[in-house]
Design an enzyme around this catalytic site. Structure first.
Site, short mmCIF file in Angstrom:
data_model
loop_
_atom_site.label_atom_id
_atom_site.label_comp_id
_atom_site.label_asym_id
_atom_site.label_seq_id
_atom_site.Cartn_x
_atom_site.Cartn_y
_atom_site.Cartn_z
N CYS A 20 0.80 -0.95 0.14
CA CYS A 20 -0.22 -0.11 -0.28
C CYS A 20 0.58 1.31 0.54
CB CYS A 20 -1.03 0.01 1.63
SG CYS A 20 -2.41 -1.15 1.28
N ASN A 21 1.94 1.33 -0.48
CA ASN A 21 3.06 2.63 -0.93
C ASN A 21 3.48 2.38 -1.98
OD1 ASN A 21 5.03 4.10 -0.13
ND2 ASN A 21 5.51 3.43 1.60
#
Ligand SMILES: *Cc1c(COP(=O)(O)O)cnc(C)c1O
Length: 763
Positions: free
Chosen positions: A413-414
């Site tokens: 999620c980055n």
């Protein structure tokens, strides 16, 4: 110097062993995904269930005596943990860190055309997502201005606040959830100095300016600190570092409860959270159902918490904090412990080298793990082969899982950090997303480059055992000690499946064949290097037609006339036929870019699997098309991992990746079985029938190894085979018998007959 810091004192160590005894025992697990979620302790859950069993907890809005003040007491506990009181901060309970960010994004007073939202590239998706409401809410905020204008109950002071104050947010993570980098907490005061705020001082900054450029002098900067990854192993003191907004998820601190987090809001920043739109449950102070009247509550958390809060989960926090305090109230010891483990892992991984000196592990970090102030307990990496190519992270993760090692892979999620740390370009990523890749899917290598990584993250209960097990696993599974090879006349041993037959017996490796291009002729060699997918260069190329269908001799007999050859020194693969002469292509994937040769990723199917590769260019395509009489292409498999289908049945076999072979990496044939078949065929021939030679039959079966020294069909009972020469012993697991197929009836001239399939059917 660090070693003494790794171990907790004996009593604490013993306590943690008991609390987390579920990690040991029969299915002993190595848990290394604490940034995904850390683990809860046994007594933490025991205390919570005992609490539930001994009290009557009802809805706090109903004034239930046990629940009514509980939430406020827990708010105090949370604030206390971050060294502030409820005079300085408010604690708004949310569904998680993401929920907290959403509450902030939706309630912050963005000023149309003026507010700025500035964030580090290295931020979690949930922070980056704030930029979307910034844009859409600007229009909405403007509408609301009109509405407020006609509302009587606002004081002049309140109005000026809404009309003239421009709020801006600078957002960054206290610790990156990708690399574990800890960003300086002094940035908070730097940014809050407003005009003096000098962006160039901040590294890795990506600026998002919403709806035009505001006047920096009238700007009012607020700091959003994403502390979700940081607080699990580090001390956050908000008195010392007074961020305006802080988001947290509690399961990352002590594992339970999930789905609960909070937004900590500095009292002086609460005035910016006035953009309340949706209301529900206890959040309005008053409203009317039949006309547009709504008055929000004044206490911030009451105003922002719509509906009934998760009061039973909030109670569980009490027991979570109790337990964490029991381990280390200061968090300093936890930080030292986890950092030292990370450092140990970092150093051990960096020491892993292949036989040729190439590094096994590529670590993505901004620091070299020397300072716990700048580096948290996360190590993100990929595993490389000796030739420098990257092994797909899905493969590594699956193998690790089979050894009960829990890791996380992908971009976590980055995407911002992922793109910059892996040296991908945004254009690159866009193409990848547009071609169907989505966050978290199975695609791990595109054009030979990893599009994600593997993350090992530590928690307060992690131990040296966890770290050492991971290093050992990588070493055992991926470190190539020397160039494995097989040579004619090497000794061959086998293990029989049934324990009754005599144990291993020496045989001889008679011949080695490889088939670089699927369905084309064999190359016979005296000695050859083994790699992850079998004999090096074996079945790495295929010929596909205009529809992308892979051609085989079953469909196209003429393939039997194409003779490949390999020149390792020149790095070329040559295809040759009597009628069309020869054509060359580069042997290695790295050399493929040859002027303007296009690199079309294409997909085809081999044995039911979708496989992708790249086009080897116009020249060879022209040669093949001329030879076969219709348009076709030579495709080289890319580095994407493809697994053997039967792999579940082969235990303890770490390497089951395939090139373009149908079922296994190697195919073996014994000369005794071939001789038996040959005699059978020839004895059944009529007078004028032409006999099948021994070499001809061997050729038809397209084996990699021809072995002699055993009885006919004895190989059917073998479970393992060992090939031994001076340098090494290579162990092979037998994955099963090869399926019969009509290809064995095609001879070297491309003619199809009935033998040896007919005779095989009578055996
Ligand atoms: C985990 C995490 C989040 C999101 O937390 P959720 O519990 O999924 O809402 C945000 N930021 C960072 C740095 C994280 O590690």
């Amino acid at each position: 110097i660090m070693a003494d810091k790794i171990e907790y004192p004996a009593n604490l160590d013993g306590m943690l062993k008991q609390e987390f005894s579920r990690l040991n025992g029969k299915n002993s697990s190595i848990y290394l995904d604490h940034t995904g979620s850390t683990l809860y302790a046994k007594s933490q859950i025991d205390a919570y269930t005992a609490d539930l069993q001994s009290h009557l907890y009802g809805n706090p809005h109903s004034g239930n005596p046990s629940s009514e003040h509980m939430a406020d007491i827990v708010r105090g506990t949370v604030l206390n943990h971050f060294n502030v009181t409820n005079d300085q901060y408010d604690c708004v309970f949310t569904s998680g860190a993401t929920g907290a960010l959403r509450v902030l994004a939706e309630n912050f007073e963005w000023t149309k055309g003026k507010s700025k939202f500035v964030y580090l590239e290295d931020n979690h998706t949930s922070v980056v997502g704030i930029r979307e409401p910034v844009e859409t809410q600007n229009c909405e905020a403007w509408l609301k201005e009109q509405k407020l204008n006609s509302t009587e109950n606002l004081s002049q002071k309140d109005k000026s606040k809404i009309y003239f104050r421009v709020g801006n947010i600078f957002a960054y993570p206290a610790q990156s959830n990708f690399s574990g980098t800890k960003y300086p907490l002094f940035w908070i005061s730097e940014v809050k100095k407003g005009e003096a705020f000098n962006l160039s001082k901040l590294m890795f900054v990506y600026i998002y300016i919403c709806l035009g450029i505001g006047n920096p002098n009238s700007c009012n900067w607020y700091v959003l600190l994403d502390a979700a990854a940081y607080v699990s192993c580090s001390k956050l003191d908000l008195t010392e570092h007074p961020a305006d907004f802080v988001c947290i998820s509690f399961y990352k601190m002590f594992g339970f409860p999930t789905g609960l987090g909070c937004l900590l809001v500095r009292k002086s920043a609460a005035e910016m959270l006035t953009n309340k739109r949706y209301f529900g449950g206890g959040s309005p102070a008053g409203y009317l159902a039949n006309c547009d009247f709504f008055k929000p509550r004044t206490v911030l958390h009451s105003r922002l918490e719509d509906g009934t809060i998760s009061f039973l989960d909030i109670m569980a926090l009490k027991h979570g904090f109790n337990f964490l305090n029991q381990v280390d109230k200061s968090m300093v010891r936890i930080q030292d412990h986890t950092f030292s483990l990370a450092q140990r892992l970092y150093r051990a991984m960096n020491m892993l080298k292949h036989h040729n000196g190439a590094e096994v592990v590529k670590i993505y970090s901004h620091t070299d793990y020397t300072d716990s102030q700048t580096q948290g307990a996360i190590i993100t990496f990929n595993v490389n082969r000796a030739d420098g190519s990257c092994i797909g992270f899905n493969h590594v993760l699956q193998l690790a899982a089979s050894k009960n090692i829990h890791l996380r892979s992908g971009c976590f999620c980055n995407v911002g950090a992922c793109v910059s740390m892996l040296n991908l370009t945004p254009e690159n990523m866009k193409t990848i997303f547009q071609s169907g890749h989505s966050c978290g899917d199975h695609i791990d290598i595109v054009d030979g480059k990893p599009v994600g990584a593997i993350r090992a993250s530590l928690g307060y209960m992690s131990s040296t055992r966890d770290v050492d097990s991971l290093v050992q696993f990588i070493k055992e599974s991926f470190l190539q000690e020397n160039n494995l090879s097989a040579e004619v006349n090497d000794e061959v041993y086998y293990d029989a499946r049934s324990s009754v037959s005599d144990s291993s017996k020496a045989l001889t490796l008679e011949k080695i064949f490889l088939y670089p291009v699927k369905s084309c002729r064999a190359i016979e060699v005296k000695q050859w290097t083994l790699c992850e997918t079998g004999l090096t260069h074996d079945r790495m190329w295929m010929i596909v037609n205009d529809y992308g269908v892979c051609l085989t001799q079953k469909r196209e007999n003429l393939l039997a006339l194409i003779q490949p050859s390999i020149d390792l020194e020149a790095g070329t693969l040559t295809l040759e036929s009597e009628s069309c002469g020869s054509v060359e292509v580069p042997l290695n994937a790295d050399d493929r870019i040859d002027g303007s040769v296009d690199i079309n990723v294409c997909e085809s199917k081999v044995c039911g699997d979708r496989v992708s590769g790249y086009d080897c260019g116009e020249k060879v395509s022209k040669w093949l098309s001329e030879f076969l009489g219709y348009k076709c292409y030579l495709i080289r498999k890319n580095n994407e991992t493809r697994f053997a289908k039967k792999r579940k049945e082969i235990e303890n076999c770490s390497n089951q990746t395939l090139a373009l072979t149908n079922g296994a990496q190697y195919l073996m044939l014994t000369s005794s079985s071939v001789k038996f078949l040959q005699e059978k065929i020839n004895s059944q021939l009529s007078e004028d029938g032409s006999k099948l030679g021994f070499d001809e039959i061997v050729d038809r079966f397209r084996c990699n190894f021809l072995v002699s020294g055993c009885k006919a069909f004895e190989e059917e009972s073998w479970s393992k085979i060992f090939i031994r020469n001076q340098a090494n012993v290579v162990k092979f697991m037998c994955s099963g018998l090869s399926n019969r197929c009509s290809m064995i009836c095609v001879d070297k001239t491309g003619q199809k007959g009935l033998e040896p399939l007919r005779t095989l059917g009578t055996l």
